[in-house]
Design an enzyme around this catalytic site. Structure first.
Site, PDB file in Angstrom:
ATOM      1  N   CYS A  59     -12.021  45.952   0.497  1.00  0.00           N
ATOM      2  CA  CYS A  59     -12.761  45.250  -0.552  1.00  0.00           C
ATOM      3  C   CYS A  59     -14.062  46.000  -0.790  1.00  0.00           C
ATOM      4  O   CYS A  59     -14.817  46.253   0.157  1.00  0.00           O
ATOM      5  CB  CYS A  59     -13.054  43.816  -0.114  1.00  0.00           C
ATOM      6  N   CYS A 173     -12.869  47.977  -7.532  1.00  0.00           N
ATOM      7  CA  CYS A 173     -12.356  46.756  -6.893  1.00  0.00           C
ATOM      8  C   CYS A 173     -10.937  47.055  -6.444  1.00  0.00           C
ATOM      9  O   CYS A 173     -10.126  47.586  -7.228  1.00  0.00           O
ATOM     10  CB  CYS A 173     -12.380  45.584  -7.862  1.00  0.00           C
TER      11      CYS A 173
END
Length: 264
Positions: A59, A173
């Site tokens: 992440c 992302c």
């Protein structure tokens, strides 16, 4: 999950456990101090329970925020995943690069530092918003998506000052990997799309292969349940349907995980 897919391609037998903090999705809506504390607690408990020998933070928001705290708290190597600004700076011809990220990643000082340290001669244009993360989750679930909605988000890069010169766009992302087929359908022929997942997977394998102990594999593990588990802090409403999408990544199902370490 993009990194998991890349790892499965490079090392199909590597034992991979996955912890998804779905109870707090998306991270971009959470205060920094809450995320740092939660990440340290979750991963400390998870590595103890699972016997992990290496941790990948799949992440960008978590990596740009909590890598120092995690590396201090855990006694195993920690690999982060950060926006591919350095990579973009190496390959951009127009010296104008775009970054699609969450709002949380977009506002991090870490991103500014990556720009200053590795692509200072480039103009960096960022679009950070919630919509793409939601679209990526729907793409992972196999839903049909409107190309118009994705085009609208990407257009937020090109509509900013200097945006017409963008020739390289990085994915900031990890969820956006699932949107890559749609990005490529937009007809932006002169734009290079950069997904860092394969590079992260290669770094993981370098560390695994450099360790003194041989890497754990699914074939070596017993019982059968240790072929790799997919843990979630909040199970989806339609668990069976969600599980069907996990099979492509080598997981047979998902289980609940709590901060007490309990797995259901």
């Amino acid at each position: 999950m993009g990194t998991v897919g890349a790892l499965r391609t490079l090392a199909p037998d590597l034992l991979i456990d996955y912890l998804a903090d779905t109870a707090l999705f998306p991270y971009g809506e959470q205060p920094d101090h809450v995320l740092i504390s939660r990440l340290v607690m979750l991963l400390t408990e998870a590595t103890r329970l699972l016997g992990s020998t290496l941790v990948v933070i799949g992440c960008n928001t978590a990596s740009t925020l909590a890598l120092p705290a995690l590396r201090q708290a855990l006694d195993v190597p920690v690999v982060g995943q950060v926006p591919p600004i350095r990579w973009a700076g190496r390959v951009s011809r127009t010296r104008t690069i775009g970054l699609l990220a969450t709002s949380a990643t977009a506002r991090r000082d870490y991103v500014r530092k990556l720009h200053t340290d590795f692509a200072a001669d480039c103009r960096l244009i960022i679009h950070g918003g919630r919509a793409l993360a939601d679209l990526a989750e729907r793409a992972f679930a196999g839903e049909d998506l409107s190309l118009t909605s994705i085009a609208h988000e990407v257009a937020q890069l090109f509509s900013q000052p200097g945006g017409e010169n963008i020739d390289t766009i990085g994915l900031g992302c990890t969820h956006y990997t699932f949107l890559m087929p749609f990005f490529r359908q937009l007809g932006l022929r002169d734009v290079l799309w950069l997904d860092p997942a394969p590079a992260v997977a290669q770094q993981v394998l370098r560390l695994v292969n450099a360790s003194a102990a041989p890497p754990p594999t699914a074939r070596d593990s017993a019982p059968q349940s240790r072929r790799g588990v997919f843990l979630m802090t909040a199970l989806p409403e339609h668990t069976a349907e969600f599980t069907s999408h996990l099979k492509a990544f080598g997981f047979s199902g998902c289980r609940a995980f709590t901060l007490s370490g309990a797995c259901a």
